[in-house]
Scaffold this active site. Structure first.
Site, mmCIF file in Angstrom:
data_model
loop_
_atom_site.group_PDB
_atom_site.id
_atom_site.type_symbol
_atom_site.label_atom_id
_atom_site.label_comp_id
_atom_site.label_asym_id
_atom_site.label_seq_id
_atom_site.Cartn_x
_atom_site.Cartn_y
_atom_site.Cartn_z
ATOM 1 N N TRP A 192 47.170 52.708 40.965
ATOM 2 C CA TRP A 192 45.757 52.895 40.594
ATOM 3 C C TRP A 192 44.901 53.207 41.814
ATOM 4 O O TRP A 192 43.715 53.432 41.690
ATOM 5 C CB TRP A 192 45.204 51.658 39.895
ATOM 6 C CG TRP A 192 45.552 50.368 40.584
ATOM 7 C CD1 TRP A 192 44.857 49.770 41.590
ATOM 8 C CD2 TRP A 192 46.685 49.543 40.333
ATOM 9 N NE1 TRP A 192 45.483 48.628 41.988
ATOM 10 C CE2 TRP A 192 46.599 48.448 41.221
ATOM 11 C CE3 TRP A 192 47.768 49.607 39.436
ATOM 12 C CZ2 TRP A 192 47.563 47.432 41.246
ATOM 13 C CZ3 TRP A 192 48.719 48.598 39.463
ATOM 14 C CH2 TRP A 192 48.606 47.530 40.363
ATOM 15 N N GLU A 218 42.148 46.283 37.439
ATOM 16 C CA GLU A 218 41.450 45.050 37.824
ATOM 17 C C GLU A 218 41.469 44.026 36.688
ATOM 18 O O GLU A 218 41.629 42.837 36.925
ATOM 19 C CB GLU A 218 40.003 45.339 38.252
ATOM 20 C CG GLU A 218 39.877 46.042 39.605
ATOM 21 C CD GLU A 218 40.423 45.228 40.773
ATOM 22 O OE1 GLU A 218 40.683 44.019 40.628
ATOM 23 O OE2 GLU A 218 40.589 45.817 41.856
ATOM 24 N N GLN A 264 44.734 38.322 35.771
ATOM 25 C CA GLN A 264 45.576 37.271 35.203
ATOM 26 C C GLN A 264 47.028 37.339 35.637
ATOM 27 O O GLN A 264 47.801 36.458 35.334
ATOM 28 C CB GLN A 264 45.547 37.372 33.677
ATOM 29 C CG GLN A 264 46.041 38.724 33.185
ATOM 30 C CD GLN A 264 45.321 39.171 31.952
ATOM 31 O OE1 GLN A 264 44.880 38.363 31.179
ATOM 32 N NE2 GLN A 264 45.195 40.461 31.767
ATOM 33 N N THR A 265 47.401 38.407 36.319
ATOM 34 C CA THR A 265 48.818 38.631 36.578
ATOM 35 C C THR A 265 49.024 39.205 37.968
ATOM 36 O O THR A 265 48.136 39.829 38.528
ATOM 37 C CB THR A 265 49.379 39.609 35.532
ATOM 38 O OG1 THR A 265 48.897 39.236 34.252
ATOM 39 C CG2 THR A 265 50.880 39.584 35.505
ATOM 40 N N GLY A 287 49.086 37.943 28.374
ATOM 41 C CA GLY A 287 48.271 36.748 28.244
ATOM 42 C C GLY A 287 46.780 37.033 28.183
ATOM 43 O O GLY A 287 46.359 38.179 28.303
ATOM 44 N N CYS A 333 47.542 36.492 54.940
ATOM 45 C CA CYS A 333 46.825 35.218 54.828
ATOM 46 C C CYS A 333 47.183 34.580 53.494
ATOM 47 O O CYS A 333 46.342 34.330 52.636
ATOM 48 C CB CYS A 333 45.320 35.458 54.952
ATOM 49 S SG CYS A 333 44.360 33.965 55.309
ATOM 50 N N CYS A 358 39.479 33.902 63.975
ATOM 51 C CA CYS A 358 39.661 32.966 62.863
ATOM 52 C C CYS A 358 39.446 31.525 63.309
ATOM 53 O O CYS A 358 40.246 30.964 64.056
ATOM 54 C CB CYS A 358 41.068 33.130 62.273
ATOM 55 S SG CYS A 358 41.368 32.080 60.840
ATOM 56 N N THR A 403 47.030 26.910 29.352
ATOM 57 C CA THR A 403 46.156 26.482 30.435
ATOM 58 C C THR A 403 45.907 24.987 30.398
ATOM 59 O O THR A 403 45.979 24.312 31.414
ATOM 60 C CB THR A 403 44.786 27.186 30.333
ATOM 61 O OG1 THR A 403 45.015 28.582 30.252
ATOM 62 C CG2 THR A 403 43.925 26.880 31.542
#
Length: 330
Positions: A13, A30, A35-36, A74, A181, A197, A279
């Site tokens: 994408w 997006e 969720q995945t 989901g 990170c 940092c 959940t």
DNA sequence: CTCCGGGGTT
DNA sequence: AACCCCGGAG
């Protein structure tokens, strides 16, 4: 300066260097990425854009067709919101370009609106996802616990700004979060931001971001009914509200909370029980197999039908129901 | 097996 | 603050 990072990953994408990102691709990806993980999303995304190459094509799809492709991802209300939002965009005949405009569409919140605005339209906003929260919490050594931390980082992100190439900055930051990170065992020695940092300087980075107490999930239990007749079983479409809305599955009893001192679950064998984690609770369903005799008359509810295992491929089933159907051998 | 990450809505 | 789902990591 924070705003000097390279985009690392090539993803279906994402625009090729120098090209303009396709808003439909970015939007669709997006929503899936809400969720995945990326590896899972890639195959779903490719199937979607093959089937519906443009938002015009997508806007003509029915919710059932979309859910069939969405099954297994989901959070099924997101597919519904995606459809509603795209129908609205088509009606308006223009893809909204700013964070302020985008955020009013169903299923598009602070993060997604800023992601589309920056990546596709070079608007000077920085989308704050889990990666950005983690990177910022470490760089600025912020120990505020989640979920309050998120608001703090959104404000911090506004102060930092989005630089001259907001889309590249946003994607670079998210790539940094996912490749370097990382939540566990971050690769600080490979990090281009090591020198600025504070979390690294103070050796606090492993414990950031801080999250508050996790609560134990309650358990629920019930019975799933596999009602067979001549190689067919009964499936039913679930309500358009609540859990697993609009999806199909075998009929079940209610899903009851375990009472405190109640005997847990029966002694069903593995073959006759499924466990599924949602959940906010863990569900156990004991499967009852019921054979209908040829002379019996079965009165189906309006949302029920008999299907063969082949035909079931044409119905959107959540993973819970797939677990049950996969045990079947009619 | 358990734990955990991931945004948005109500 | 509760609700909405699944897969990957450990």
């Amino acid at each position: 300066d924070l705003r000097l990072l390279l985009v690392v990953r090539t993803l279906p994408w994402r625009a090729l260097p120098g090209a303009i990102a396709n808003p439909y691709y970015v939007y669709l990806s997006e929503v899936m990425l809400q969720q995945t993980t990326v590896p899972t999303v890639i195959s779903y995304f490719n199937r979607f854009i093959t089937k519906w190459p443009t938002i015009e094509a997508f806007s003509r799809a029915t919710l059932d067709e979309i859910l069939l492709e969405w099954q297994g991802l989901g959070y099924y209300s997101r597919a519904k919101n995606l459809k509603l939002a795209i129908e609205k965009i088509i009606k308006e005949n223009r893809f909204p370009q700013s964070h302020e405009a985008l955020i009013h569409y169903p299923g598009i919140g602070d993060y997604t609106s800023k992601a589309i605005a920056s990546i596709c339209f070079d608007q000077p906003v920085l989308p704050v996802d889990g990666n950005v929260i983690r990177v910022f919490a470490r760089i600025f050594n912020i120990s505020t616990p989640l979920p309050a931390l998120k608001k703090e980082i959104i404000i911090k992100a506004e102060q930092v700004g989005a630089g001259k190439r907001p889309g590249d900055f946003a994607q670079a930051l998210m790539d940094l979060g996912s490749l370097i990170c990382k939540p566990k065992n971050p690769k600080c020695d490979e990090c281009p931001l090591m020198s600025l940092c504070d979390g690294y300087k103070n050796k606090t980075y492993q414990s950031l971001p801080v999250r508050l107490e996790k609560i134990n999930k309650p358990m629920r239990y019930g019975t799933a009914y596999v009602i067979q007749n001549h190689g067919q079983i009964i499936i039913e479409k679930r309500s358009d509200k609540g859990l697993l809305a609009n999806l199909w599955g075998v009929p079940t009893s209610g899903w009851n909370l375990f009472l405190k001192d109640e005997k847990k679950i029966g002694n069903a064998q593995d073959k006759e029980r499924v466990k599924h984690v949602f959940t906010h609770f863990t569900l156990y369903l004991d499967i009852h197999y019921i054979k209908i005799f040829p002379c019996e008359v079965v009165k189906l509810k309006s949302n029920q039908k008999f299907v063969t295992l082949d035909e079931i491929q044409n119905y959107a089933l959540p993973t819970l129901m797939k677990k049950i159907v996969q045990k079947l051998d009619l």
